[in-house]
Scaffold this active site. Sequence first.
Site, PDB file in Angstrom:
ATOM      1  N   LEU A 180       0.848  -1.198   0.000  1.00 32.08           N
ATOM      2  CA  LEU A 180       0.000   0.000   0.000  1.00 32.08           C
ATOM      3  C   LEU A 180       0.882   1.245   0.000  1.00 32.08           C
ATOM      4  O   LEU A 180       1.885   1.306   0.708  1.00 32.08           O
ATOM      5  CB  LEU A 180      -0.904   0.005   1.233  1.00 32.08           C
ATOM      6  CG  LEU A 180      -2.034  -1.028   1.205  1.00 32.08           C
ATOM      7  CD1 LEU A 180      -2.683  -1.140   2.581  1.00 32.08           C
ATOM      8  CD2 LEU A 180      -3.075  -0.686   0.147  1.00 32.08           C
ATOM      9  N   HIS A 195       0.360 -11.926   9.212  1.00 33.01           N
ATOM     10  CA  HIS A 195       1.438 -12.509   8.405  1.00 33.01           C
ATOM     11  C   HIS A 195       1.880 -13.845   9.015  1.00 33.01           C
ATOM     12  O   HIS A 195       2.004 -13.952  10.243  1.00 33.01           O
ATOM     13  CB  HIS A 195       2.615 -11.529   8.338  1.00 33.01           C
ATOM     14  CG  HIS A 195       3.734 -12.031   7.494  1.00 33.01           C
ATOM     15  ND1 HIS A 195       3.691 -12.003   6.110  1.00 33.01           N
ATOM     16  CD2 HIS A 195       4.906 -12.620   7.825  1.00 33.01           C
ATOM     17  CE1 HIS A 195       4.799 -12.534   5.634  1.00 33.01           C
ATOM     18  NE2 HIS A 195       5.550 -12.919   6.647  1.00 33.01           N
ATOM     19  N   ASP A 209       3.057  -0.189   7.403  1.00 31.72           N
ATOM     20  CA  ASP A 209       3.664   1.006   6.805  1.00 31.72           C
ATOM     21  C   ASP A 209       3.937   0.683   5.337  1.00 31.72           C
ATOM     22  O   ASP A 209       3.430  -0.303   4.818  1.00 31.72           O
ATOM     23  CB  ASP A 209       4.905   1.444   7.587  1.00 31.72           C
ATOM     24  CG  ASP A 209       5.971   0.366   7.634  1.00 31.72           C
ATOM     25  OD1 ASP A 209       5.919  -0.564   6.788  1.00 31.72           O
ATOM     26  OD2 ASP A 209       6.851   0.447   8.498  1.00 31.72           O
TER      27      ASP A 209
HETATM   28  C1  GAR Z   1      -2.612 -15.732   5.446  1.00 31.44           C
HETATM   29  O1  GAR Z   1      -1.968 -16.863   5.959  1.00 31.44           O
HETATM   30  C2  GAR Z   1      -1.802 -14.481   5.704  1.00 31.44           C
HETATM   31  O2  GAR Z   1      -1.008 -14.585   6.838  1.00 31.44           O
HETATM   32  C3  GAR Z   1      -0.945 -14.398   4.467  1.00 31.44           C
HETATM   33  O3  GAR Z   1      -1.802 -14.803   3.420  1.00 31.44           O
HETATM   34  C4  GAR Z   1      -2.709 -15.791   3.914  1.00 31.44           C
HETATM   35  C5  GAR Z   1      -4.092 -15.449   3.410  1.00 31.44           C
HETATM   36  O4  GAR Z   1      -5.023 -16.437   3.728  1.00 31.44           O
HETATM   37  N1  GAR Z   1      -0.452 -13.064   4.291  1.00 31.44           N
HETATM   38  C6  GAR Z   1       0.780 -12.782   3.882  1.00 31.44           C
HETATM   39  O5  GAR Z   1       1.583 -13.620   3.545  1.00 31.44           O
HETATM   40  C7  GAR Z   1       1.110 -11.283   3.852  1.00 31.44           C
HETATM   41  N2  GAR Z   1       2.467 -11.074   3.521  1.00 31.44           N
HETATM   42  P1  GAR Z   1      -6.591 -16.155   3.625  1.00 31.44           P
HETATM   43  O6  GAR Z   1      -6.857 -15.501   2.273  1.00 31.44           O
HETATM   44  O7  GAR Z   1      -7.202 -17.509   3.702  1.00 31.44           O
HETATM   45  O8  GAR Z   1      -6.989 -15.268   4.772  1.00 31.44           O
END
Ligand code: GAR
Length: 178
Positions: free
Chosen positions: A83, A99, A131
């Site tokens: 973002l 994350h 951020d």
């Molecule tokens: C989650 O595990 C989240 O932690 C990760 O994407 C997945 C989405 O799952 N995010 C990242 O890696 C951000 N850098 P979801 O669509 O089933 O909620």
Amino acid sequence: MIGVLVSGTGTNLQALLDAELPVAAVASNRADAAALTRAGDLPHASFELADYPSRADRDAAMAEWLSGHDVELVVLAGYMHLLTAAFLDRFPNSVVNVHPSLLPRFPGAHAVEEQLAAGVSESGATVHLVDEGVDSGPVLAQERIAVLPGDTPESLHERIQAIEHRLLPRVVEELCAR
Ligand code: GAR
């Protein structure tokens, strides 16, 4: 009210909805994100980069749309684009992300695979303020789990997501009570 940004399957969005948190709107950078179908009757929309002259223009449009739905707190629930200030400046200190690692270790889109490749014995989930960096910003909450012998990216991610689905709604609820 809460705005949720999604890019993928939306299990974290589902956890927020199941916790009956005041989600007002759901937005995605992908029109085909499965997560959007979980929004049901809630206002939902996609903001694809290709439809805007720049990322800042897209982010400004998305922020404007969320503000129009009374959003004051934004939750990134598997939102996989960075973002820009055009978005973040509209919601100061009010954008959080979940994350699948113990940040600041293993930021980025391939955190689970990278943790296994690095042979770490411990992993977990982090909720942090967002951020302009990649999964940077102050950590709000973190929970650890052991990496098990024989773990695959799928098995490890499944256990991390079980944490995420508890941790994210808890932190969001606390932020709503501020
Ligand atoms: C989650 O595990 C989240 O932690 C990760 O994407 C997945 C989405 O799952 N995010 C990242 O890696 C951000 N850098 P979801 O669509 O089933 O909620």
